[in-house]
Write a protein that holds these residues in place. Structure first.
Motif, mmCIF file in Angstrom:
data_model
loop_
_atom_site.group_PDB
_atom_site.id
_atom_site.type_symbol
_atom_site.label_atom_id
_atom_site.label_comp_id
_atom_site.label_asym_id
_atom_site.label_seq_id
_atom_site.Cartn_x
_atom_site.Cartn_y
_atom_site.Cartn_z
ATOM 1 N N HIS A 1 41.897 47.266 42.905
ATOM 2 C CA HIS A 1 41.444 46.144 42.083
ATOM 3 C C HIS A 1 41.342 46.619 40.628
ATOM 4 O O HIS A 1 40.320 47.154 40.200
ATOM 5 C CB HIS A 1 40.085 45.623 42.568
ATOM 6 C CG HIS A 1 40.077 45.171 43.995
ATOM 7 N ND1 HIS A 1 40.628 43.967 44.404
ATOM 8 C CD2 HIS A 1 39.602 45.778 45.111
ATOM 9 C CE1 HIS A 1 40.473 43.841 45.710
ATOM 10 N NE2 HIS A 1 39.860 44.929 46.166
ATOM 11 N N LEU A 2 42.428 46.423 39.894
ATOM 12 C CA LEU A 2 42.517 46.984 38.547
ATOM 13 C C LEU A 2 41.460 46.424 37.603
ATOM 14 O O LEU A 2 41.035 47.102 36.671
ATOM 15 C CB LEU A 2 43.917 46.723 37.973
ATOM 16 C CG LEU A 2 45.071 47.417 38.698
ATOM 17 C CD1 LEU A 2 46.400 47.084 38.025
ATOM 18 C CD2 LEU A 2 44.861 48.934 38.737
ATOM 19 N N ASP B 1 34.934 39.878 41.858
ATOM 20 C CA ASP B 1 33.855 38.984 41.422
ATOM 21 C C ASP B 1 32.740 38.942 42.461
ATOM 22 O O ASP B 1 32.670 39.790 43.350
ATOM 23 C CB ASP B 1 34.403 37.590 41.121
ATOM 24 C CG ASP B 1 35.011 36.924 42.352
ATOM 25 O OD1 ASP B 1 34.901 37.478 43.475
ATOM 26 O OD2 ASP B 1 35.593 35.835 42.203
ATOM 27 N N GLU B 2 31.899 37.911 42.355
ATOM 28 C CA GLU B 2 30.732 37.831 43.236
ATOM 29 C C GLU B 2 31.099 37.606 44.692
ATOM 30 O O GLU B 2 30.284 37.862 45.585
ATOM 31 C CB GLU B 2 29.800 36.711 42.757
ATOM 32 C CG GLU B 2 30.307 35.294 42.999
ATOM 33 C CD GLU B 2 31.322 34.841 41.981
ATOM 34 O OE1 GLU B 2 31.782 33.685 42.058
ATOM 35 O OE2 GLU B 2 31.668 35.643 41.071
ATOM 36 N N ASP C 1 39.727 39.366 43.912
ATOM 37 C CA ASP C 1 40.338 40.215 42.886
ATOM 38 C C ASP C 1 40.399 39.475 41.550
ATOM 39 O O ASP C 1 40.981 38.389 41.454
ATOM 40 C CB ASP C 1 41.745 40.626 43.323
ATOM 41 C CG ASP C 1 42.395 41.587 42.352
ATOM 42 O OD1 ASP C 1 41.896 42.716 42.219
ATOM 43 O OD2 ASP C 1 43.379 41.196 41.711
ATOM 44 N N VAL C 2 39.793 40.054 40.512
ATOM 45 C CA VAL C 2 39.722 39.399 39.206
ATOM 46 C C VAL C 2 41.102 39.299 38.564
ATOM 47 O O VAL C 2 41.454 38.264 37.978
ATOM 48 C CB VAL C 2 38.748 40.157 38.280
ATOM 49 C CG1 VAL C 2 38.777 39.572 36.873
ATOM 50 C CG2 VAL C 2 37.339 40.113 38.843
ATOM 51 N N LEU C 3 41.902 40.350 38.670
ATOM 52 C CA LEU C 3 43.237 40.324 38.071
ATOM 53 C C LEU C 3 44.085 39.213 38.663
ATOM 54 O O LEU C 3 44.777 38.483 37.935
ATOM 55 C CB LEU C 3 43.923 41.679 38.269
ATOM 56 C CG LEU C 3 45.383 41.763 37.795
ATOM 57 C CD1 LEU C 3 45.500 41.448 36.312
ATOM 58 C CD2 LEU C 3 45.968 43.147 38.102
ATOM 59 N N SER C 4 44.050 39.068 39.969
ATOM 60 C CA SER C 4 44.833 38.021 40.622
ATOM 61 C C SER C 4 44.381 36.633 40.174
ATOM 62 O O SER C 4 45.204 35.743 39.938
ATOM 63 C CB SER C 4 44.720 38.140 42.146
ATOM 64 O OG SER C 4 45.203 39.392 42.596
ATOM 65 N N PHE D 1 31.909 42.576 33.041
ATOM 66 C CA PHE D 1 33.366 42.484 33.014
ATOM 67 C C PHE D 1 33.847 41.092 33.421
ATOM 68 O O PHE D 1 34.918 40.654 32.986
ATOM 69 C CB PHE D 1 33.952 43.538 33.961
ATOM 70 C CG PHE D 1 35.238 44.148 33.458
ATOM 71 C CD1 PHE D 1 35.248 44.876 32.287
ATOM 72 C CD2 PHE D 1 36.418 43.970 34.147
ATOM 73 C CE1 PHE D 1 36.424 45.437 31.817
ATOM 74 C CE2 PHE D 1 37.596 44.526 33.698
ATOM 75 C CZ PHE D 1 37.603 45.267 32.523
ATOM 76 N N LEU D 2 33.079 40.395 34.258
ATOM 77 C CA LEU D 2 33.474 39.056 34.695
ATOM 78 C C LEU D 2 33.475 38.059 33.540
ATOM 79 O O LEU D 2 34.137 37.024 33.611
ATOM 80 C CB LEU D 2 32.522 38.571 35.797
ATOM 81 C CG LEU D 2 32.536 39.365 37.105
ATOM 82 C CD1 LEU D 2 31.526 38.778 38.077
ATOM 83 C CD2 LEU D 2 33.932 39.371 37.707
#
Length: 284
Positions: free
Chosen positions: A64-65, A69-70, A74-77, A252-253
């Motif tokens: 997970h680059l 999140d909560e 995956d945030v990048l996706s 970061f979110l």
């Protein structure tokens, strides 16, 4: 003859195609956003809606680059898949705004003084209201949702384009070629369609590139307020809103979607200003 002069002589267009590093970076970033919107599966390592089993609020790194999140997604996706609704918002709202603004501008510019006065006074009233506030009013009346958000942002942008088209129409209708066409007995509708409209809308098409960035920003603001895409769909404004609730757990979110929105709007604006500068024949 120096080497530079010899090169310019061999390539007469070399002096006109000098791109600054900032312009190149803006173009590359916009290209990346477009690729993410068209084929997100090429860039997204995971399903944006898949709840991760590895845990929530994972830091960037590993598989997970940009972290998770909560819900462990995956945030990048989610950022990659969020590019499509943002671009649809920007392009769709701008296209609708240009269409409506061109129609009103032509009516004001080619109509009688009474018609022009009525249309322009209405436009002045609408322009006195901030665009985002006007979009909020429209979407409050129409209801939340991505489609309504597009029309709300478009409605707020119509007056600006209408004023430009109206001003250009006044210039074009007095041009020699338009008067000559009318003198030859060509129908008024043909003159408007073939001569007035193409010349009146040309500067609007150039300015619309900047308008796309503004529409993306307004759409993200509406989604941030919960009036855009319905969760759990991946959308930058909604991701920013959700991230604020957990900023104490993972800042970061908030940083990732806010920086992405800023860079997207900034890059599109830079390209739009460069296109406008070149269309006006001005040098850097």
């Amino acid at each position: 003859m120096s080497a530079l002069t010899a090169t310019d002589a061999a390539l007469p267009w070399a002096g006109r195609i000098r791109l600054s590093p900032g312009l190149i970076l803006a173009g590359l970033f916009v290209a990346a956003v477009v690729v993410a919107a068209l084929v997100p599966q090429l860039l997204a390592p995971h399903d944006p809606l898949e709840i991760g089993t590895e845990g929530a609020f994972l830091p960037p790194g590993g598989s997970h680059l940009l972290g998770t999140d909560e819900s462990g997604r995956d945030v990048l996706s989610r950022m990659v898949y969020g590019a499509r609704p943002s671009l649809v918002m920007g392009l769709g709202a701008t296209a609708i705004a240009i269409t409506g603004g061109t129609l009103l501008g032509l009516i004001a510019g080619l109509g009688s003084r009474l018609t022009e006065s009525i249309v322009m006074r209405l436009i002045d009233v609408v322009l006195s209201i901030p665009e985002l506030l006007l979009a909020l009013v429209v979407i409050t009346l129409a209801g939340a949702g991505s489609t309504n958000a597009i029309f709300a942002v478009a409605f707020a942008g119509i007056p600006s384009y209408a004023r430009i088209v109206r001003a250009q129409t006044h210039i074009v209708r007095r041009s020699t070629f338009v008067e000559a066409a009318a003198g030859l007995g060509i129908r008024r509708s043909t003159v408007i369609w073939r001569h007035v409209l193409p010349n009146a809308i040309r500067p609007v098409l150039v300015l619309s590139t900047i308008g796309v960035g503004s529409a993306i920003s307004a759409g993200a603001a509406l989604s941030f307020l919960g009036l855009g895409a319905e969760p759990p769909a991946a959308e930058w404004g909604d991701m920013l809103s959700n991230g604020l609730q957990y900023i104490s757990n993972d800042w970061f979110l908030v940083a990732v979607p806010s920086v992405t929105i800023t860079l997207t709007v900034l890059s599109i604006t830079v390209l739009g200003r460069e296109l406008r500068r070149r269309s006006e024949g001005r040098t850097a």
